[in-house]
Scaffold this motif. Structure first.
Motif, PDB file in Angstrom:
ATOM      1  N   TYR A 204       0.269  -1.368   0.075  1.00  0.00           N
ATOM      2  CA  TYR A 204       0.078   0.344   0.355  1.00  0.00           C
ATOM      3  C   TYR A 204       1.133   1.432   0.258  1.00  0.00           C
ATOM      4  O   TYR A 204       1.056   1.854  -0.489  1.00  0.00           O
ATOM      5  CB  TYR A 204      -0.887   0.166   1.213  1.00  0.00           C
ATOM      6  CG  TYR A 204      -1.528   1.085   1.526  1.00  0.00           C
ATOM      7  CD1 TYR A 204      -2.789   1.442   0.852  1.00  0.00           C
ATOM      8  CD2 TYR A 204      -1.351   2.315   2.285  1.00  0.00           C
ATOM      9  CE1 TYR A 204      -3.518   2.778   1.021  1.00  0.00           C
ATOM     10  CE2 TYR A 204      -1.635   3.604   2.879  1.00  0.00           C
ATOM     11  CZ  TYR A 204      -3.164   3.917   1.932  1.00  0.00           C
ATOM     12  OH  TYR A 204      -3.832   4.597   1.918  1.00  0.00           O
ATOM     13  N   HIS A 205       2.112   1.084   0.724  1.00  0.00           N
ATOM     14  CA  HIS A 205       2.711   2.732   0.720  1.00  0.00           C
ATOM     15  C   HIS A 205       3.926   2.302  -0.945  1.00  0.00           C
ATOM     16  O   HIS A 205       3.964   4.064  -1.065  1.00  0.00           O
ATOM     17  CB  HIS A 205       3.720   1.898   1.891  1.00  0.00           C
ATOM     18  CG  HIS A 205       2.959   2.484   3.015  1.00  0.00           C
ATOM     19  ND1 HIS A 205       2.560   3.339   3.159  1.00  0.00           N
ATOM     20  CD2 HIS A 205       3.177   1.845   4.513  1.00  0.00           C
ATOM     21  CE1 HIS A 205       1.767   3.487   4.664  1.00  0.00           C
ATOM     22  NE2 HIS A 205       2.532   2.378   5.665  1.00  0.00           N
ATOM     23  N   ALA A 206       3.959   1.709  -0.950  1.00  0.00           N
ATOM     24  CA  ALA A 206       4.773   1.661  -2.569  1.00  0.00           C
ATOM     25  C   ALA A 206       4.189   2.023  -3.568  1.00  0.00           C
ATOM     26  O   ALA A 206       4.281   2.043  -4.362  1.00  0.00           O
ATOM     27  CB  ALA A 206       5.284  -0.044  -2.468  1.00  0.00           C
ATOM     28  N   ALA A 207       2.698   1.741  -3.605  1.00  0.00           N
ATOM     29  CA  ALA A 207       1.323   1.824  -4.302  1.00  0.00           C
ATOM     30  C   ALA A 207       1.075   3.061  -4.704  1.00  0.00           C
ATOM     31  O   ALA A 207       0.946   4.422  -6.106  1.00  0.00           O
ATOM     32  CB  ALA A 207      -0.112   1.827  -3.986  1.00  0.00           C
ATOM     33  N   ALA A 208       2.092   4.581  -3.769  1.00  0.00           N
ATOM     34  CA  ALA A 208       1.692   6.080  -4.022  1.00  0.00           C
ATOM     35  C   ALA A 208       3.099   5.857  -4.592  1.00  0.00           C
ATOM     36  O   ALA A 208       2.842   7.684  -5.805  1.00  0.00           O
ATOM     37  CB  ALA A 208       2.639   6.438  -2.878  1.00  0.00           C
ATOM     38  N   ASN A 209       4.364   5.577  -5.399  1.00  0.00           N
ATOM     39  CA  ASN A 209       4.883   5.386  -6.288  1.00  0.00           C
ATOM     40  C   ASN A 209       4.307   5.313  -8.085  1.00  0.00           C
ATOM     41  O   ASN A 209       5.082   5.193  -8.643  1.00  0.00           O
ATOM     42  CB  ASN A 209       6.137   5.377  -6.404  1.00  0.00           C
ATOM     43  CG  ASN A 209       6.743   6.140  -4.778  1.00  0.00           C
ATOM     44  OD1 ASN A 209       6.747   6.543  -4.628  1.00  0.00           O
ATOM     45  ND2 ASN A 209       7.758   5.072  -4.164  1.00  0.00           N
ATOM     46  N   PHE A 210       2.771   4.213  -8.017  1.00  0.00           N
ATOM     47  CA  PHE A 210       2.744   3.591  -8.678  1.00  0.00           C
ATOM     48  C   PHE A 210       2.403   4.679  -9.806  1.00  0.00           C
ATOM     49  O   PHE A 210       1.844   6.281  -9.638  1.00  0.00           O
ATOM     50  CB  PHE A 210       2.108   2.850  -8.761  1.00  0.00           C
ATOM     51  CG  PHE A 210       2.151   1.239  -7.601  1.00  0.00           C
ATOM     52  CD1 PHE A 210       3.580   1.865  -7.846  1.00  0.00           C
ATOM     53  CD2 PHE A 210       1.569   0.570  -7.035  1.00  0.00           C
ATOM     54  CE1 PHE A 210       4.269   0.438  -6.883  1.00  0.00           C
ATOM     55  CE2 PHE A 210       1.774  -0.486  -7.119  1.00  0.00           C
ATOM     56  CZ  PHE A 210       3.561  -0.562  -6.552  1.00  0.00           C
ATOM     57  N   ILE A 211       2.672   4.441 -11.250  1.00  0.00           N
ATOM     58  CA  ILE A 211       1.213   5.417 -11.942  1.00  0.00           C
ATOM     59  C   ILE A 211       0.253   4.441 -12.894  1.00  0.00           C
ATOM     60  O   ILE A 211      -0.134   3.819 -13.220  1.00  0.00           O
ATOM     61  CB  ILE A 211       2.780   4.819 -13.821  1.00  0.00           C
ATOM     62  CG1 ILE A 211       4.260   6.062 -12.949  1.00  0.00           C
ATOM     63  CG2 ILE A 211       2.271   6.161 -14.750  1.00  0.00           C
ATOM     64  CD1 ILE A 211       4.724   5.481 -14.659  1.00  0.00           C
ATOM     65  N   THR A 212      -0.311   5.565 -12.076  1.00  0.00           N
ATOM     66  CA  THR A 212      -1.918   5.039 -12.432  1.00  0.00           C
ATOM     67  C   THR A 212      -2.501   6.409 -13.353  1.00  0.00           C
ATOM     68  O   THR A 212      -4.037   5.409 -13.436  1.00  0.00           O
ATOM     69  CB  THR A 212      -2.489   5.302 -11.355  1.00  0.00           C
ATOM     70  OG1 THR A 212      -2.289   6.287 -10.092  1.00  0.00           O
ATOM     71  CG2 THR A 212      -1.695   4.610 -10.567  1.00  0.00           C
ATOM     72  N   THR A 213      -2.619   6.958 -13.671  1.00  0.00           N
ATOM     73  CA  THR A 213      -2.618   8.629 -14.668  1.00  0.00           C
ATOM     74  C   THR A 213      -1.936   8.354 -16.190  1.00  0.00           C
ATOM     75  O   THR A 213      -0.847   8.358 -16.066  1.00  0.00           O
ATOM     76  CB  THR A 213      -3.295   9.495 -13.808  1.00  0.00           C
ATOM     77  OG1 THR A 213      -2.319   9.839 -13.462  1.00  0.00           O
ATOM     78  CG2 THR A 213      -4.255   9.140 -12.549  1.00  0.00           C
ATOM     79  N   GLU A 214      -2.658   9.286 -16.698  1.00  0.00           N
ATOM     80  CA  GLU A 214      -2.110   9.107 -18.141  1.00  0.00           C
ATOM     81  C   GLU A 214      -1.066  10.476 -18.068  1.00  0.00           C
ATOM     82  O   GLU A 214       0.509  10.199 -18.446  1.00  0.00           O
ATOM     83  CB  GLU A 214      -2.949   9.618 -19.686  1.00  0.00           C
ATOM     84  CG  GLU A 214      -4.183   8.652 -19.507  1.00  0.00           C
ATOM     85  CD  GLU A 214      -4.616   8.975 -20.564  1.00  0.00           C
ATOM     86  OE1 GLU A 214      -4.519   9.751 -21.425  1.00  0.00           O
ATOM     87  OE2 GLU A 214      -5.613   7.997 -21.409  1.00  0.00           O
ATOM     88  N   GLU A 215      -1.115  11.539 -16.826  1.00  0.00           N
ATOM     89  CA  GLU A 215      -0.079  12.747 -16.488  1.00  0.00           C
ATOM     90  C   GLU A 215       0.683  12.352 -16.371  1.00  0.00           C
ATOM     91  O   GLU A 215       2.145  12.955 -16.882  1.00  0.00           O
ATOM     92  CB  GLU A 215      -1.607  13.425 -16.036  1.00  0.00           C
ATOM     93  CG  GLU A 215      -2.492  14.239 -16.497  1.00  0.00           C
ATOM     94  CD  GLU A 215      -3.932  13.710 -16.893  1.00  0.00           C
ATOM     95  OE1 GLU A 215      -3.482  12.616 -15.974  1.00  0.00           O
ATOM     96  OE2 GLU A 215      -4.521  13.856 -17.245  1.00  0.00           O
ATOM     97  N   GLU A 216       0.545  10.849 -15.023  1.00  0.00           N
ATOM     98  CA  GLU A 216       2.236  10.705 -13.963  1.00  0.00           C
ATOM     99  C   GLU A 216       2.743   9.402 -15.196  1.00  0.00           C
ATOM    100  O   GLU A 216       4.198   9.993 -15.336  1.00  0.00           O
ATOM    101  CB  GLU A 216       1.472   9.520 -13.451  1.00  0.00           C
ATOM    102  CG  GLU A 216       0.793  10.402 -12.033  1.00  0.00           C
ATOM    103  CD  GLU A 216       0.317   9.532 -10.870  1.00  0.00           C
ATOM    104  OE1 GLU A 216       0.593   8.320 -11.446  1.00  0.00           O
ATOM    105  OE2 GLU A 216       0.273  10.563  -9.951  1.00  0.00           O
ATOM    106  N   LEU A 217       2.142   9.016 -16.227  1.00  0.00           N
ATOM    107  CA  LEU A 217       2.556   8.079 -17.038  1.00  0.00           C
ATOM    108  C   LEU A 217       3.528   9.301 -18.488  1.00  0.00           C
ATOM    109  O   LEU A 217       4.722   9.198 -18.791  1.00  0.00           O
ATOM    110  CB  LEU A 217       1.471   7.161 -18.127  1.00  0.00           C
ATOM    111  CG  LEU A 217       2.347   6.561 -19.761  1.00  0.00           C
ATOM    112  CD1 LEU A 217       3.852   5.401 -19.006  1.00  0.00           C
ATOM    113  CD2 LEU A 217       1.804   6.047 -19.708  1.00  0.00           C
TER     114      LEU A 217
END
Length: 301
Positions: A204-217
Motif C-alpha cells: 500500500y505504501h509503495a503504491a504511492a509511487n505507482f503510475i496510475t494516470t496518463e499525466e503521470e505516465l
C-alpha cells in the motif's frame, strides 16, 4: 484286590466326581472379572459352518447366557410348590401317611442341601477373593520394592526389556499437551496473518509511487528521455563515488539509519506501520493524546 489299593483303604484311589447340587442354571450373576475372562475365549460356531442337528436339542451359533435361578427360587419351585396341600390323613392308609412323611423328610434334606451348598460356594468365593487381594498386594509390594531399589542403581538392560521404555502420559498431561498444541497453532496462524498484513501494508505504501494516470505516465516518459544536464552531472558524481567507495559507506549508513528508525517507531520506510495503525483504529493514540492534554491543562491551572 491289588497291593496298590491297600494304601488307599482297599479302593482304587480314583473317586468319582462330586455330583453338583445346582445343575443347569447358576445361582448368581457373573462378576465383571468373570465376564472379562470369558470375553477372551472364543466360543460358538463360525460363520459359514452349518450348525449340527440333534433330536430334541437346538444348537446356537453363539453360546446363550443361562438364566440365573437363585436358591430362594429353587426352594420355592422344587420344594414349597410341590408340597401337597389340604390332605386329610384320616382317609389315608399307614403306607400313604408314611410316604407323605418320607417326602417331607426328603424335601427338608433338599432344602438343607441347597442352603449348605450356597454357603459353601459363598465361602469359596470369599477365599478366592481374599487370595487375589493378597496376591495383588504382594505384587504391589514387590513392584514398589523393585522401583525403590532400581531408583538407587543404574537401569539395566533387563529393566528396559521388562516394560515400555517411555512412560505413557496421564490424562492430565495429555490434555496439557493438546492445549499447548492448540496454542502453538494459533500463535503460528497469528504470526502468518501479521506477516501478510505487513506485506499488504508495504504494498500500500509503495503504491504511492505507482503510475496510475496518463499525466503521470507522460511525465515519467518525459523525465526518462529528456536530457537534463544537472541530473547527468549528479549521476556522474554518483558513479564516481561508487567507484571510489565513498558512496557505499554513505548509502549503507543511511540504510541502517532508516532501518533502525523503522524498528524504533514501528514504521515502514517512514510510513505508519501495522502497530501504529492498530493503535489508531483501537483509539489508543487518541486516548493517550487526551490524557496528556488533560494532564498539561491541570498543571497549567
Amino acid at each position: 484286590m491289588s497291593k496298590r489299593s491297600l494304601k488307599l483303604g482297599r479302593k482304587s484311589g480314583v473317586l468319582p466326581r462330586v455330583r453338583p447340587v445346582f445343575k443347569r442354571y447358576p445361582i448368581r450373576h457373573k462378576t465383571a472379572e468373570e465376564k472379562a475372562e470369558e470375553s477372551k475365549i472364543e466360543q460358538g460356531f463360525a460363520e459359514g459352518i452349518p450348525l449340527p442337528q440333534k433330536k430334541g436339542f437346538t444348537f446356537h451359533r453363539q453360546p446363550i447366557e443361562k438364566p440365573v435361578l437363585t436358591v430362594e427360587e429353587r426352594i420355592k419351585r422344587n420344594i414349597d410348590e410341590r408340597r401337597p396341600q389340604n390332605i386329610d390323613e384320616s382317609k389315608l392308609s399307614q403306607d400313604e401317611i408314611w410316604q407323605l412323611k418320607r417326602d417331607d423328610i426328603r424335601r427338608e434334606h433338599l432344602r438343607e442341601a441347597y442352603l449348605k451348598e450356597a454357603e459353601r460356594l459363598h465361602k469359596i468365593e470369599e477365599l478366592k477373593r481374599k487370595q487375589q487381594e493378597r496376591e495383588k498386594k504382594a505384587s504391589s509390594v514387590v513392584k514398589q520394592h523393585t522401583e525403590e531399589s532400581g531408583s538407587l542403581t543404574l537401569p539395566t538392560i533387563d529393566s528396559y526389556l521388562k516394560g515400555p521404555i517411555m512412560r505413557q502420559r496421564t490424562p492430565e498431561e495429555q490434555q496439557l499437551v493438546e492445549e499447548q498444541r492448540v496454542l502453538n497453532r494459533r500463535a503460528q496462524e497469528l504470526e502468518i496473518q501479521e506477516r501478510k498484513m505487513n506485506e499488504l501494508l508495504q504494498l500500500y505504501h509503495a503504491a504511492a509511487n505507482f503510475i496510475t494516470t496518463e499525466e503521470e505516465l507522460e511525465q515519467a516518459i518525459k523525465e526518462a528521455f529528456e536530457v537534463n544536464v544537472s541530473k547527468f552531472e549528479s549521476k556522474q558524481m554518483v558513479i564516481e563515488n561508487k567507484l571510489s567507495g565513498y558512496f557505499n559507506a554513505f548509502s549503507n549508513m543511511n540504510t541502517n539509519e532508516s532501518i533502525v528508525t523503522d524498528e524504533m517507531f514501528g514504521e515502514i520506510n517512514g510510513q505508519p506501520g501495522l502497530n501504529k495503525i492498530k493503535s489508531t483504529l483501537d483509539g489508543d493514540v487518541e486516548k493517550l493524546r487526551r490524557e496528556a492534554q488533560l494532564s498539561i491543562n491541570q498543571r497549567s491551572a
